[in-house]
Structure formats: C-alpha cells, structure tokens
Write an enzyme that holds these catalytic residues in place. Structure first.
Site, PDB file in Angstrom:
ATOM      1  CE  LYS A 288      20.760 -21.278  25.470  1.00  0.00           C
ATOM      2  NZ  LYS A 288      20.570 -22.690  25.127  1.00  0.00           N
TER       3      LYS A 288
ATOM      4  CD  GLU B 128      16.567 -13.683  18.463  1.00  0.00           C
ATOM      5  OE1 GLU B 128      17.309 -14.649  18.321  1.00  0.00           O
ATOM      6  OE2 GLU B 128      15.422 -13.783  18.950  1.00  0.00           O
TER       7      GLU B 128
ATOM      8  CG  HIS C 232       9.534 -18.256  29.969  1.00  0.00           C
ATOM      9  ND1 HIS C 232       9.365 -17.994  28.629  1.00  0.00           N
ATOM     10  CD2 HIS C 232       9.649 -17.039  30.559  1.00  0.00           C
ATOM     11  CE1 HIS C 232       9.410 -16.698  28.425  1.00  0.00           C
ATOM     12  NE2 HIS C 232       9.569 -16.088  29.576  1.00  0.00           N
TER      13      HIS C 232
ATOM     14  NE  ARG D  86      16.067 -30.169  28.483  1.00  0.00           N
ATOM     15  CZ  ARG D  86      15.990 -28.885  28.154  1.00  0.00           C
ATOM     16  NH1 ARG D  86      17.091 -28.175  28.024  1.00  0.00           N
ATOM     17  NH2 ARG D  86      14.820 -28.307  27.965  1.00  0.00           N
TER      18      ARG D  86
HETATM   19  C1  MV4 Z   1      11.383 -14.535  21.412  1.00  0.00           C
HETATM   20  C2  MV4 Z   1      10.026 -14.167  21.363  1.00  0.00           C
HETATM   21  C3  MV4 Z   1       9.633 -13.294  20.372  1.00  0.00           C
HETATM   22  N1  MV4 Z   1      10.563 -12.796  19.511  1.00  0.00           N
HETATM   23  N2  MV4 Z   1      12.254 -14.024  20.531  1.00  0.00           N
HETATM   24  C4  MV4 Z   1      11.088 -17.240  25.354  1.00  0.00           C
HETATM   25  C5  MV4 Z   1      11.936 -18.384  25.740  1.00  0.00           C
HETATM   26  C6  MV4 Z   1      13.220 -18.164  25.075  1.00  0.00           C
HETATM   27  N3  MV4 Z   1      13.722 -19.402  24.583  1.00  0.00           N
HETATM   28  C7  MV4 Z   1      12.933 -17.224  23.946  1.00  0.00           C
HETATM   29  N4  MV4 Z   1      11.592 -16.764  24.135  1.00  0.00           N
HETATM   30  C8  MV4 Z   1      11.015 -15.907  23.243  1.00  0.00           C
HETATM   31  N5  MV4 Z   1      11.851 -15.386  22.329  1.00  0.00           N
HETATM   32  C9  MV4 Z   1      11.829 -13.160  19.604  1.00  0.00           C
HETATM   33  N6  MV4 Z   1      12.716 -12.641  18.746  1.00  0.00           N
HETATM   34  C10 MV4 Z   1       9.149 -14.710  22.290  1.00  0.00           C
HETATM   35  C11 MV4 Z   1       9.644 -15.572  23.244  1.00  0.00           C
HETATM   36  C12 MV4 Z   1       8.682 -16.084  24.186  1.00  0.00           C
HETATM   37  C13 MV4 Z   1       8.281 -17.398  24.165  1.00  0.00           C
HETATM   38  C14 MV4 Z   1       8.850 -18.319  23.295  1.00  0.00           C
HETATM   39  C15 MV4 Z   1       8.452 -19.634  23.301  1.00  0.00           C
HETATM   40  C16 MV4 Z   1       7.478 -20.047  24.185  1.00  0.00           C
HETATM   41  C17 MV4 Z   1       6.921 -19.169  25.087  1.00  0.00           C
HETATM   42  C18 MV4 Z   1       7.317 -17.838  25.089  1.00  0.00           C
HETATM   43  C19 MV4 Z   1       6.728 -16.945  25.980  1.00  0.00           C
HETATM   44  C20 MV4 Z   1       7.129 -15.649  25.981  1.00  0.00           C
HETATM   45  C21 MV4 Z   1       8.100 -15.201  25.094  1.00  0.00           C
END
Ligand code: MV4
Length: 444
Positions: free
Chosen positions: A116, A200, A235, A291
């Site tokens: 990532k 981040e 998630h 995918r």
């Molecule tokens: C984040 C975020 C807020 N700020 N990054 C969760 C899954 C992973 N792919 C990255 N995620 C997140 N990254 C920053 N800089 C909040 C999340 C996140 C989230 C993102 C998408 C869908 C659901 C989520 C639930 C909690 C946190």
C-alpha cells in the site's frame, strides 16, 4: 478463445463466473472443498474436482491442488473470483508458468498494488491526489513524529502490507503516536510478515467512493463510473450504490481520469478498482484492488456491461468492448449484501436454510448460490446472497429495494435482511448523507 475455464472459488462468485462462461460458450471446471460437495457451482459446472478438506488453507488456498485440478481437467484458464487467491501475485505467476491464463492482471501489477505504501507512491507519481502523509514507510518513531507535526494531528498509521482496514491506528496527538508506533509495527510483522507502516492525515468524515476500471492487452484503459460504499461495518460493506449521491458529472470525469492515469502508469490489464476517500469536495487515493469485486453488479446495472464476460474476453486477448467516448451512467443501482449472520451482533449464523424465496419482478437481480435445504458451512465468509435493485432515480431504486427486501424470505438462518430494512428507512440514508461512520451512529 478459451476452451475450458477453471473457477478457483466458491459461492455466488463461482456461479457468476460459470454464468459468464456459459454465455460465451466456454466449458467450466468447478473446484470444491469437502464441505462444498452439494454446492450449486459444483452442479452447474461441466467438470468438478475436490481439492481438499473444508479449511480454506487446505482447499481454496491450496495452489498445487488447484493447478493439478486444472491440468487433469484440461482447463486452459483460471478465474480466481474475489478473496482467496485473487490478489496473490505468486499464484498468478504459477498459473502463467504452467501455461494457463490467469483471468486478471499481471503478477507485477498485483504485487505493486499489494504494497500500500508503494501503491501510494505510484499514485502520487501518476498525478493522482493522495492524502498528505509520509513518503513511503516511516522507519522510526522520530520520523513518524516529524511527519505528523508537519501534516498536523489526527494521523493514521497503516501497515504497508495491510489493506481493507487491517492494521490501522488512529493517533490524536504525539502521545498516541508514541504508544501506537511500535505496536502497529509488531502487529504488522505478525499479521503480514512485514513490519513497515506509513502515515497519513486522518480524515474524520470521509465517504468511500471507488472507481471501476478496465484495461485491455492493447493498452486501452477505461473508467466505468463510481460506486459509493460508505455503508460498512467492521470494514465489511453492507450496501453499495452507483452513481454516488455525492458525485456529479464533472467530478466523475475528474476521478475517472485520475483512476485511468494510475492504471496506465502500471500497464494495468483486466478489471480493477481504485478506492478513494472523498471529503469536502476532494478525493484522495486510498488503495487499488486488483480483482473483480463483490459489488461489481451495481456497475453492470448502470453501464450495461457484463464485467465478468469482459474479464474473460480481455484475458483471451480481445479489445475492450466499451465504445470510445464518455460513458454515461443509466439510472441507479443499489446492492444489499445478505449474510447469514445475527443482524444485531453480526456474529456468523451458519446452518440449514429451511425456506428460500428470492424476490423478482422489474429491476430486481439476486446473485446467490443458496437454495432451500442448503447448509451454509461455518468455514467461509457468511455472504449468502446479493440483492441488486435498479431504477430510474435513487428514490425509485430505494422503493424497489424496500419492496424486494420485504418479499425476500429466508428461514433457518438469521440474516442481515432486517438490518437492511431498517437502514433503508433512515433519514440520512434517504438524503444520501453518508460517510464511512454511518453505522457508528445508526440506531434501529
Ligand atoms: C483512512 C480513513 C481516514 N483517513 N485513511 C479503512 C479501510 C482501509 N482501506 C483504509 N481505511 C480508512 N483509511 C485516512 N487517512 C478512514 C478509513 C476507514 C474507512 C474507510 C473506508 C470505509 C470504511 C472505513 C471505516 C473506518 C475507517
């Protein structure tokens, strides 16, 4: 074109791939574990091979058994579905070395996007907006503290080898970061075998909006609109829709072009998804999934493109069937994931399905592998059906979803249908006022 495709998966996606193959006149081979002998994907395939015991590690993740199954059945290509080996670069490589075609992107593209921190750097170089943060992994607490001071708190620590929300830590101040840094690294080491973490700025109320992309072997890449996937819990996505209520034509074009630039910079071939966080009118690259995804049907419904057939055709060397020019999304589509689980605690609820009456009628699609008297095994994820509804507008689609959820009868196992029936009445949901924190404040 392929003569015979082996499907290295189970459940609804295995059936979905068989359907695509049948419509293309291609023979199919199902592989299954000992727990899946009575599955529909086994019944519908032309051939079937048992690849091991119930445990995934010994069956659906067992590369040598799957390759052996392809060889004895005379398959010339393998479709990995989603989950299991679908984003395993080593598997894609072995498939190629065995003179079989992997229906998906190259091992190089899978590997690149699997890290990532590297994916983030690749996006930056392609001119795709990223969330302010570290350049690559942060090696020491000192480095992390420096980056955090520059971008400002709150920040989020993410495992380079993670993804899908595993191995993340939110830090509200320097003290949090001090406590989280080494724990995050050792957790990442234990879970993924790589301790690297990157940093981040933490976005407090983002939407999860992803762009479907598709590349062919001639170097053409197209974007096929967005999916809003903000309604998730732990998630796990619950509801996805296209178009997103937050995105207009101009923003769709901007996000689509950014997604295409990223794909072109890595010579991406086949189906992929670029995940963005979207907040205050800005979008930021989060991850790429190499995918086909669970929620691909909502894109199929609003674009009229059969994404799984397209995957097979493109893997066989055909050009994309998508006509040139800007794509217009037609109508609105929404997917409700129906799991065999307790609607309140979300604990899996495997067991025997005593009644199964899926809804039908205009604008209703049910992608499912289950039937009356089917026993949902405890060994795999609990998805038993996807209800996809399509209408002219978002309100039409919601009305259709509501009646379809009311008509859907599943007895014997608890399901997420009651939860969906409650969400679909929520005023914030009706307004399209969504964020990834929607479920945190959802009251039934
Ligand atoms: C984040 C975020 C807020 N700020 N990054 C969760 C899954 C992973 N792919 C990255 N995620 C997140 N990254 C920053 N800089 C909040 C999340 C996140 C989230 C993102 C998408 C869908 C659901 C989520 C639930 C909690 C946190």
């Amino acid at each position: 074109m392929f003569n015979k495709v082996l499907i290295a998966n189970r459940g609804e996606i295995a059936l979905r791939v068989i359907v695509a193959c049948k419509e293309l006149g291609i023979k199919t081979v199902a592989v299954h574990s000992e727990a899946d002998r009575d599955s529909l994907h086994v019944r519908y395939a032309d051939d079937d091979v048992c690849i091991g015991p119930a445990l995934s590690r010994q069956s659906y993740l067992n590369i040598s058994s799957i390759i052996a199954a392809a060889e004895i059945s005379g398959a010339d290509a393998i479709h990995p579905g989603y989950g299991f080996l679908s984003e395993n670069a080593h598997f894609a490589e072995i498939v190629g070395e065995c003179r079989l075609t992997f229906i998906g992107p190259s091992p190089q593209a899978i590997r690149l996007m699997g890290d990532k921190a590297v994916a983030r750097d690749t996006a930056k170089k392609a001119g795709v907006p990223i969330i302010p943060g570290s350049d690559g992994p942060v090696r020491t607490l000192d480095d992390a503290g420096g980056v955090a001071r520059d971008i400002g708190y709150p920040v989020i620590l993410k495992a380079s080898a993670g993804g899908g929300g595993r191995g993340m830590r939110i830090c509200w101040d320097e003290e949090d970061l001090g406590k989280a840094f080494e724990t995050a690294r050792s957790e990442a080491e234990r879970a993924f075998g790589v301790a690297d973490v990157y940093l981040e700025k933490y976005l407090e109320r983002p939407r999860h909006i992803e762009i479907q992309v598709f590349g062919d072997s001639r170097g053409r890449v197209v974007s096929l609109g967005e999916r809003e996937c903000s309604i998730q819990r732990r998630h796990q996505k619950l509801i996805e829709e296209s178009p997103s209520p937050a995105i207009d034509e101009a923003m769709r074009k901007k996000m689509g072009e950014a997604a295409v630039r990223l794909c072109q910079s890595v010579n991406y071939v086949n189906a992929g998804t670029i995940e963005f966080l979207y907040q205050d009118g800005e979008f930021y690259f989060m991850e790429m999934n190499t995918r086909i995804q669970v929620e691909h049907p909502v894109t199929e419904e609003v674009t009229g493109i059969d994404l799984v057939k397209e995957q097979i055709l493109v893997a066989a060397g055909d050009p994309l069937s998508v006509p040139p020019g800007d794509l217009r999304l037609r109508g609105h589509a929404m997917e409700f994931r129906i799991n065999a689980e307790d609607p309140v605690t979300f604990a899996p609820n495997p067991g025997k399905i005593r009644e199964f009456h899926p809804p039908g009628g205009p604008g209703v699609r049910v992608d499912s592998h289950v039937y009356r008297d089917y026993v949902v095994p405890p060994h795999y994820d609990s998805l038993i059906a996807k209800l996809i509804v399509t209408g002219k507008t978002r309100p039409d689609t919601i009305a259709r979803g509501k009646r379809a959820l009311e008509q859907f009868v599943i007895e014997g196992v608890k399901t997420s249908i009651p939860l969906h029936r409650a969400i679909i009445e929520d005023p914030r949901f009706l307004k399209g006022d969504l964020s990834t924190r929607f479920m945190e404040t959802f009251e039934r």
